[in-house]
Design a protein around this motif. Structure first.
Motif, PDB file in Angstrom:
ATOM      1  N   ALA A 362       0.831  -1.212   0.000  1.00 34.96           N
ATOM      2  CA  ALA A 362       0.000   0.000   0.000  1.00 34.96           C
ATOM      3  C   ALA A 362       0.863   1.259   0.000  1.00 34.96           C
ATOM      4  N   ILE A 363       2.015   1.218   0.674  1.00 38.15           N
ATOM      5  CA  ILE A 363       2.913   2.386   0.701  1.00 38.15           C
ATOM      6  C   ILE A 363       3.457   2.660  -0.698  1.00 38.15           C
ATOM      7  N   ILE A 364       3.877   1.597  -1.395  1.00 35.51           N
ATOM      8  CA  ILE A 364       4.397   1.766  -2.760  1.00 35.51           C
ATOM      9  C   ILE A 364       3.312   2.350  -3.661  1.00 35.51           C
ATOM     10  N   TRP A 365       2.057   1.850  -3.525  1.00 35.83           N
ATOM     11  CA  TRP A 365       0.960   2.403  -4.324  1.00 35.83           C
ATOM     12  C   TRP A 365       0.735   3.880  -3.990  1.00 35.83           C
ATOM     13  N   LEU A 366       0.738   4.217  -2.697  1.00 36.21           N
ATOM     14  CA  LEU A 366       0.484   5.605  -2.284  1.00 36.21           C
ATOM     15  C   LEU A 366       1.585   6.535  -2.788  1.00 36.21           C
ATOM     16  N   GLU A 367       2.833   6.089  -2.727  1.00 38.80           N
ATOM     17  CA  GLU A 367       3.940   6.896  -3.266  1.00 38.80           C
ATOM     18  C   GLU A 367       3.687   7.232  -4.734  1.00 38.80           C
ATOM     19  N   ASN A 368       3.328   6.221  -5.513  1.00 41.50           N
ATOM     20  CA  ASN A 368       3.089   6.441  -6.949  1.00 41.50           C
ATOM     21  C   ASN A 368       1.882   7.335  -7.186  1.00 41.50           C
ATOM     22  N   TYR A 369       0.830   7.155  -6.367  1.00 45.09           N
ATOM     23  CA  TYR A 369      -0.396   7.942  -6.549  1.00 45.09           C
ATOM     24  C   TYR A 369      -0.154   9.420  -6.229  1.00 45.09           C
ATOM     25  N   LEU A 370       0.562   9.696  -5.150  1.00 43.22           N
ATOM     26  CA  LEU A 370       0.766  11.087  -4.725  1.00 43.22           C
ATOM     27  C   LEU A 370       1.758  11.840  -5.608  1.00 43.22           C
ATOM     28  N   GLN A 371       2.558  11.118  -6.381  1.00 43.90           N
ATOM     29  CA  GLN A 371       3.482  11.802  -7.282  1.00 43.90           C
ATOM     30  C   GLN A 371       2.737  12.579  -8.369  1.00 43.90           C
ATOM     31  N   ASN A 372       1.466  12.245  -8.597  1.00 44.44           N
ATOM     32  CA  ASN A 372       0.639  12.966  -9.574  1.00 44.44           C
ATOM     33  C   ASN A 372      -0.476  13.760  -8.895  1.00 44.44           C
ATOM     34  N   TRP A 373      -0.289  14.076  -7.604  1.00 47.50           N
ATOM     35  CA  TRP A 373      -1.333  14.801  -6.860  1.00 47.50           C
ATOM     36  C   TRP A 373      -1.486  16.210  -7.437  1.00 47.50           C
ATOM     37  N   PRO A 374      -2.721  16.627  -7.800  1.00 47.78           N
ATOM     38  CA  PRO A 374      -2.888  17.886  -8.546  1.00 47.78           C
ATOM     39  C   PRO A 374      -2.940  19.148  -7.690  1.00 47.78           C
ATOM     40  N   THR A 375      -3.294  19.019  -6.409  1.00 52.46           N
ATOM     41  CA  THR A 375      -3.426  20.221  -5.564  1.00 52.46           C
ATOM     42  C   THR A 375      -2.263  20.275  -4.569  1.00 52.46           C
ATOM     43  N   THR A 376      -2.398  21.093  -3.527  1.00 49.53           N
ATOM     44  CA  THR A 376      -1.308  21.278  -2.558  1.00 49.53           C
ATOM     45  C   THR A 376      -1.357  20.178  -1.500  1.00 49.53           C
ATOM     46  N   LEU A 377      -0.181  19.642  -1.179  1.00 48.64           N
ATOM     47  CA  LEU A 377      -0.070  18.558  -0.203  1.00 48.64           C
ATOM     48  C   LEU A 377       0.936  18.950   0.869  1.00 48.64           C
ATOM     49  N   LEU A 378       0.564  18.751   2.127  1.00 47.06           N
ATOM     50  CA  LEU A 378       1.483  18.939   3.254  1.00 47.06           C
ATOM     51  C   LEU A 378       1.449  17.661   4.084  1.00 47.06           C
ATOM     52  N   VAL A 379       2.577  16.961   4.146  1.00 49.88           N
ATOM     53  CA  VAL A 379       2.611  15.657   4.798  1.00 49.88           C
ATOM     54  C   VAL A 379       3.705  15.624   5.863  1.00 49.88           C
ATOM     55  N   VAL A 380       3.351  15.082   7.022  1.00 52.43           N
ATOM     56  CA  VAL A 380       4.331  14.792   8.070  1.00 52.43           C
ATOM     57  C   VAL A 380       4.637  13.305   7.989  1.00 52.43           C
ATOM     58  N   SER A 381       5.898  12.968   7.809  1.00 51.79           N
ATOM     59  CA  SER A 381       6.269  11.556   7.712  1.00 51.79           C
ATOM     60  C   SER A 381       7.687  11.370   8.222  1.00 51.79           C
ATOM     61  N   HIS A 382       7.934  10.185   8.782  1.00 51.27           N
ATOM     62  CA  HIS A 382       9.284   9.809   9.197  1.00 51.27           C
ATOM     63  C   HIS A 382       9.804   8.642   8.366  1.00 51.27           C
ATOM     64  N   ASP A 383       9.070   8.339   7.276  1.00 47.40           N
ATOM     65  CA  ASP A 383       9.505   7.286   6.355  1.00 47.40           C
ATOM     66  C   ASP A 383      10.442   7.921   5.341  1.00 47.40           C
ATOM     67  N   ARG A 384      11.724   7.631   5.487  1.00 47.05           N
ATOM     68  CA  ARG A 384      12.744   8.270   4.647  1.00 47.05           C
ATOM     69  C   ARG A 384      12.508   8.006   3.162  1.00 47.05           C
ATOM     70  N   ASN A 385      12.151   6.787   2.799  1.00 42.13           N
ATOM     71  CA  ASN A 385      11.947   6.466   1.393  1.00 42.13           C
ATOM     72  C   ASN A 385      10.729   7.201   0.832  1.00 42.13           C
ATOM     73  N   PHE A 386       9.664   7.302   1.640  1.00 39.49           N
ATOM     74  CA  PHE A 386       8.455   8.036   1.239  1.00 39.49           C
ATOM     75  C   PHE A 386       8.786   9.511   0.997  1.00 39.49           C
ATOM     76  N   LEU A 387       9.622  10.094   1.848  1.00 45.69           N
ATOM     77  CA  LEU A 387      10.005  11.502   1.702  1.00 45.69           C
ATOM     78  C   LEU A 387      10.922  11.725   0.512  1.00 45.69           C
ATOM     79  N   ASP A 388      11.606  10.686   0.078  1.00 48.07           N
ATOM     80  CA  ASP A 388      12.405  10.795  -1.138  1.00 48.07           C
ATOM     81  C   ASP A 388      11.539  10.684  -2.386  1.00 48.07           C
ATOM     82  N   ALA A 389      10.417   9.941  -2.275  1.00 45.88           N
ATOM     83  CA  ALA A 389       9.593   9.663  -3.451  1.00 45.88           C
ATOM     84  C   ALA A 389       8.516  10.714  -3.707  1.00 45.88           C
ATOM     85  N   VAL A 390       7.937  11.315  -2.651  1.00 50.92           N
ATOM     86  CA  VAL A 390       6.726  12.133  -2.820  1.00 50.92           C
ATOM     87  C   VAL A 390       6.973  13.649  -2.848  1.00 50.92           C
TER      88      VAL A 390
END
Length: 709
Positions: A362-390
């Motif tokens: 689910a994390i891999i899917w979410l990373e791919n989905y949010l890379q095309n997010w059309p509006t403004t996104l503000l995310v708090v995360s401690h997942d280093r790979n997620f922060l590199d991808a999104v």
């Protein structure tokens, strides 16, 4: 006296036996001579008051009256003293004339006589009061941490420009960019942000990072709650609470978020019903045509497919999408809340640790989905790979301010490191310059020929900007216990099968083993049996079939993903360890907590006042104080910041015992694991090629599912 004793015990059930005997002794000795309530109160009132702090003086006087009534049920009393019944009239004149002879008679009428032997023994009373005080102090000391902690609330203040205020008041503010300028945030007495600025450009994805406890989650709540103001026309959605369970189907729950579509469908249903009922209104057909046109414009027919794709990506199978929301656990309802947010596409989406509730697929899917997010996104995360991808930008919260960096987390780290090096070099160069100029001033201060030059040097020093030394954040270090080597075999599962009932087999034919050098990571979908496998390994659950063999000296240390929630929130960290491992010196508890970064005053704060990451460190300290030689860690990175996750990885690398880890943090898995076990399809198997191979398999599955949709 037995009746008095029973009454005292009933009214004061917690009274100390010594004090009870003392009160009974005083009452027994003076039972015949107590004439009114005041005398009883003077004798034992203060002692009884100390026993029960919740009773008022009036309550104690009433109790004394009841005690007197028990001792002298037929005695006529008054609070002003005993009533004397005279046999004949009293002639005061004759009494005065014969005052010498009748002094005793006067005393018998007007003076309340008291035998000194009936007075309270002052030494006994002092001793009883001292004992009571000692008990009261002890009780107060115990209550210090047992009492529920005082609730603190976050507060914010913000400066808004007059131009923006006028635009907002007129309703002319149509900008999609968000600027929150010169704002402060405090939590109780603690200032989290001071004079901070934050700009969120429309269409960009921001990752908010910083150490645990600095106020990242608090800031998200203040934006969504309106304490930090943004333009009113910008829609905000903060994924924080799980969906309330009811009879609504999971798919319908997501579709309901599109309120425009829902209103149009409702209107279409009402108009169609009126037409079918034989209404002659000529406007109905044109209204129905208009509704159909609007539904076509928003592509209403594609909405169920879009919602289904989002749900499937977050782990909801087609069957699960048709289940009522009330049938799902809290973790799945949080996923449902995330699906609703992704489907509704607000102008500003706020996500707080979205990967905590997800498995790796689910994390891999979410990373791919949010890379095309059309509006403004503000995310708090401690997942280093997620922060590199999104993220396209990183907002770094530190030192009560926010600094913006372009790029993902990896670029942010490089830029920040280079920036700090440059600032340090600039500071050191200025210090050398200042020292050189100061030496010149000191040398020629009293030289008349160089007075003008000295003055110019002094002015130059005054004009130099004051640079501050770079304060590096304290490096997080975690220290796992040292262990003694054990001779193999250490841990073996042979032909293991487990099922909860005849129909539901979790896995079967499991043949796996571990050694003291093992660094095993278990991955798989939620519900595939990862936690069940851990419990079988530790002997908490027994396999339905097969054998589990472990070394007799193997000692497990288990970190559950629920350990943090199960901590006693009303004590401090030192007392928490004392409860688990009594009888050790306080210094040892503090040393243990210090090895996990919980030191100083932090160790004396109530657990409830600690951040999620700090609570996790306390849970680690408690687990390791038992000196285990084999660690079983179930989602240990939830609540930990990036620096602590990095420190945990380094600590595991240095650990001399075995480790089995369930985690969705790709960075940690790549850092420590040398073997990967995959749970799924009713089996557990070791995969060749490690995490890279597993990620490739997952991405192929997601691509195939998307193509099928």
């Amino acid at each position: 006296m037995g009746t008095c004793s029973e009454y005292i015990k009933r009214i004061f059930p917690t009274i100390d036996d010594d004090l009870k005997q003392y009160v009974e002794g005083v009452l027994a000795n003076g039972a015949d001579d107590f004439e009114d309530i005041e005398e009883v109160y003077e004798a034992v009132g203060e002692v009884l008051q100390e026993v029960s702090a919740d009773k008022t003086e009036e309550d104690i006087r009433l109790i004394c009256g009841k005690l007197l009534e028990i001792m002298k049920p037929n005695k006529t009393r008054t609070n002003n003293g005993p009533i004397k019944i005279l046999n004949a009239p009293v002639h005061l004149g004759s009494i005065v004339d014969n005052s010498d002879n009748t002094i005793e008679e006067i005393k018998s009428i007007w003076v309340v006589q008291r035998d000194d032997s009936l007075k309270v023994d002052s030494r006994k009373l002092e001793k009883a009061q001292a004992k009571l005080q000692e008990k009261q102090d002890k009780r107060t000391k115990e209550v210090k941490y047992v009492a529920p902690p005082k609730l603190q609330t976050a507060s914010a203040s913000q400066v808004t420009s007059k131009k923006e205020s006028k635009l907002e008041a007129k309703g002319n503010n149509r900008t999609q960019d968000i600027r929150i300028e010169n704002f402060d945030v405090a939590y109780g007495d603690r200032v989290l942000l001071q004079g901070a600025d934050m700009t969120l450009a429309c269409g960009r994805r921001y990752g908010l990072v910083g150490r645990n406890g600095l106020g990242k989650s608090t800031m998200l709540r203040m934006i969504s709650g309106g304490q930090l103001r943004i333009p009113s026309h910008i829609s905000i959605l903060h994924v924080e609470q799980e969906v309330v369970g009811d009879e609504t189907l999971a798919l319908d729950s997501v579709l309901e978020c599109d309120t425009v579509r829902e209103e149009l469908l409702k209107k279409e249903k009402e108009i169609s019903a009126s037409i079918n009922a034989g209404s002659a209104d000529p406007e109905l057909n044109s209204q129905l045509t208009e509704v159909y046109t609007q539904l076509q414009n928003i592509e209403s027919d594609k909405a169920p497919a879009k919602a289904s794709i989002i749900l499937y990506g977050l782990g909801f199978s087609p069957d699960m999408q048709q289940r009522a929301t009330k049938t799902f656990s809290g973790g799945w309802r949080m996923r449902l809340a995330l699906a609703r947010a992704l489907f509704s596409r607000p102008d500003l989406l706020l996500l707080d640790e979205p990967t905590n509730m997800l498995d790796i697929k689910a994390i891999i899917w979410l990373e791919n989905y949010l890379q095309n997010w059309p509006t403004t996104l503000l995310v708090v995360s401690h997942d280093r790979n997620f922060l590199d991808a999104v993220p396209t930008d990183i907002l770094h919260l530190h030192s009560q301010r926010i600094e913006a960096y372009r790029g993902n987390y990896e670029q942010f780290e490089r830029t920040k490191t280079e920036k700090l090096k440059n600032q340090q070099r600039e500071y050191e160069a200025q210090m050398q310059q200042r020292q050189h100029v100061q030496e010149f001033i000191d040398r020629f201060r009293f030289n008349a020929n160089r007075a003008a030059l000295v003055q110019s040097k002094i002015k130059m020093l005054e004009k130099l900007p004051e640079l501050k030394p770079i304060i590096k954040e304290v490096e997080v270090v975690l220290k796992l216990p040292d262990t003694e080597p054990l001779s193999p075999p250490i841990l073996q599962l042979n032909e293991v099968m487990f099922r909860y009932n005849a129909e539901r087999v979790i896995f079967s034919n499991v043949n796996l083993g571990a050694t003291m050098e093992s660094r095993i990571c278990i991955v798989g979908d939620n519900g595939a049996g990862k936690t069940t496998l851990l419990k079988i390994i530790m002997g908490i659950l027994y396999p339905t079939l097969g054998m589990r063999n472990v070394h007799r000296n193997l000692k497990f240390g288990y970190f559950s993903q629920h350990h943090v929630d199960q901590l006693d929130m009303n004590v401090n960290s030192v007392e928490l360890l004392q409860q688990e491992y009594p009888g050790k010196p306080t210094e040892e508890y503090r040393r243990q907590l210090g090895s996990f970064g919980v030191s100083g005053d932090l160790a004396l704060q109530t657990v409830s006042s600690l951040s999620g990451g700090q609570k996790s460190r306390v849970a680690f300290a408690r687990m390791c104080m038992g000196r285990p030689n084999f660690l079983v860690l179930d989602e240990p990175t939830n609540h930990l910041d990036i620096e602590t996750i990095e420190a945990l990885g380094k600590a595991i690398q240095k650990f001399t015992g075995g480790v089995i880890l369930v985690s969705h943090d790709e960075r940690l898995i790549r850092m420590v694991c040398n073997e990967l076990w995959v749970c799924g399809n009713g089996s557990v198997s070791s995969i060749e090629g490690g995490f890279d191979e597993y990620r490739k398999i997952v991405e192929q599955e997601l691509e195939a599912a998307a193509a099928a949709k």
